[in-house]
Design a protein around this motif. Sequence first.
Motif, PDB file in Angstrom:
ATOM      1  N   LYS A   4     -95.252  38.708 -69.513  1.00  0.00           N
ATOM      2  CA  LYS A   4     -94.068  38.230 -70.237  1.00  0.00           C
ATOM      3  C   LYS A   4     -93.575  39.318 -71.180  1.00  0.00           C
ATOM      4  N   ASP A   5     -92.251  39.558 -71.144  1.00  0.00           N
ATOM      5  CA  ASP A   5     -91.678  40.586 -72.017  1.00  0.00           C
ATOM      6  C   ASP A   5     -91.478  40.044 -73.434  1.00  0.00           C
ATOM      7  N   ARG A   6     -90.869  40.832 -74.285  1.00  0.00           N
ATOM      8  CA  ARG A   6     -90.708  40.459 -75.689  1.00  0.00           C
ATOM      9  C   ARG A   6     -89.466  39.618 -75.967  1.00  0.00           C
ATOM     10  N   THR A   7     -88.772  39.213 -74.919  1.00  0.00           N
ATOM     11  CA  THR A   7     -87.615  38.337 -75.097  1.00  0.00           C
ATOM     12  C   THR A   7     -88.083  37.028 -75.723  1.00  0.00           C
ATOM     13  N   LYS A   8     -87.376  36.607 -76.748  1.00  0.00           N
ATOM     14  CA  LYS A   8     -87.758  35.373 -77.449  1.00  0.00           C
ATOM     15  C   LYS A   8     -87.637  34.174 -76.520  1.00  0.00           C
ATOM     16  N   HIS A   9     -88.600  33.307 -76.602  1.00  0.00           N
ATOM     17  CA  HIS A   9     -88.585  32.044 -75.874  1.00  0.00           C
ATOM     18  C   HIS A   9     -88.130  30.966 -76.852  1.00  0.00           C
ATOM     19  N   PRO A  10     -87.312  30.019 -76.432  1.00  0.00           N
ATOM     20  CA  PRO A  10     -86.790  29.020 -77.371  1.00  0.00           C
ATOM     21  C   PRO A  10     -87.860  28.127 -78.010  1.00  0.00           C
ATOM     22  N   LYS A  11     -89.012  27.989 -77.331  1.00  0.00           N
ATOM     23  CA  LYS A  11     -90.013  27.054 -77.847  1.00  0.00           C
ATOM     24  C   LYS A  11     -91.362  27.698 -78.193  1.00  0.00           C
ATOM     25  N   TRP A  12     -91.739  28.731 -77.463  1.00  0.00           N
ATOM     26  CA  TRP A  12     -93.080  29.299 -77.608  1.00  0.00           C
ATOM     27  C   TRP A  12     -93.018  30.754 -78.068  1.00  0.00           C
ATOM     28  N   LEU A  13     -94.111  31.218 -78.678  1.00  0.00           N
ATOM     29  CA  LEU A  13     -94.211  32.616 -79.103  1.00  0.00           C
ATOM     30  C   LEU A  13     -94.467  33.499 -77.883  1.00  0.00           C
ATOM     31  N   HIS A  14     -93.638  34.510 -77.707  1.00  0.00           N
ATOM     32  CA  HIS A  14     -93.790  35.384 -76.540  1.00  0.00           C
ATOM     33  C   HIS A  14     -95.113  36.128 -76.555  1.00  0.00           C
ATOM     34  N   THR A  15     -95.660  36.421 -77.728  1.00  0.00           N
ATOM     35  CA  THR A  15     -96.956  37.114 -77.778  1.00  0.00           C
ATOM     36  C   THR A  15     -98.059  36.206 -77.241  1.00  0.00           C
ATOM     37  N   ASN A  16     -97.990  34.923 -77.542  1.00  0.00           N
ATOM     38  CA  ASN A  16     -98.980  33.984 -77.000  1.00  0.00           C
ATOM     39  C   ASN A  16     -98.826  33.852 -75.489  1.00  0.00           C
ATOM     40  N   MET A  17     -97.592  33.838 -75.030  1.00  0.00           N
ATOM     41  CA  MET A  17     -97.353  33.733 -73.588  1.00  0.00           C
ATOM     42  C   MET A  17     -97.947  34.938 -72.860  1.00  0.00           C
ATOM     43  N   ARG A  18     -97.756  36.132 -73.395  1.00  0.00           N
ATOM     44  CA  ARG A  18     -98.347  37.346 -72.801  1.00  0.00           C
ATOM     45  C   ARG A  18     -99.871  37.268 -72.814  1.00  0.00           C
ATOM     46  N   ARG A  19    -100.407  36.815 -73.933  1.00  0.00           N
ATOM     47  CA  ARG A  19    -101.865  36.718 -74.061  1.00  0.00           C
ATOM     48  C   ARG A  19    -102.439  35.770 -72.996  1.00  0.00           C
TER      49      ARG A  19
END
Length: 170
Positions: free
Chosen positions: A144-159
């Motif tokens: 997952k790139d650093r584009t903001k997600h409307p609901k979740w933290l992108h850093t958590n999604m990458r992790r």
Amino acid sequence: MKLICILLAAFTAFTASAGSKKTFCFYDLTDVLRKTASPNLKRVAEYLRKSQADVLVLGGVRSDSDLRKLRESLEFRFAEMVKAADPRSHLAMLSKTKPASFQAITDQTYNIKKGTKLPVLRGFIHATFDFNGYKLHLFGAQLKDRTKHPKWLHTNMRRYEARVLKKLVY
């Protein structure tokens, strides 16, 4: 443009004694392809050719047409794309030699919160190469790139995507 070339040390040591060497490059096309409606894929191919890679793993590929044009320009024997949950950006692999096996892994999910499953956006590649009896497993990913997600933290999604990949590798 982002270009990361990796020479796999164990494989390089093995093939050096046999008199050959293989180069694997991982390249993110996302920025290049997003900037214009019709990017100059011949210029991208020229840049990729300079890496002298035997295998290219590409992130950010937009379409089958883009992959076909790159394959033709680079004169690679093998090209496959992973079409996962992200409709705008795909993972692809090009190779001068056909792998013994290629698997597009698109069915992986993770729990971002109890009861909330999200798909791995771009999927994963698992390719196996047989070089004179030496089996090399290649895993390709574009998290997952650093584009903001409307609901979740992108850093958590990458992790979480990285954890799913780790489970596949081990």
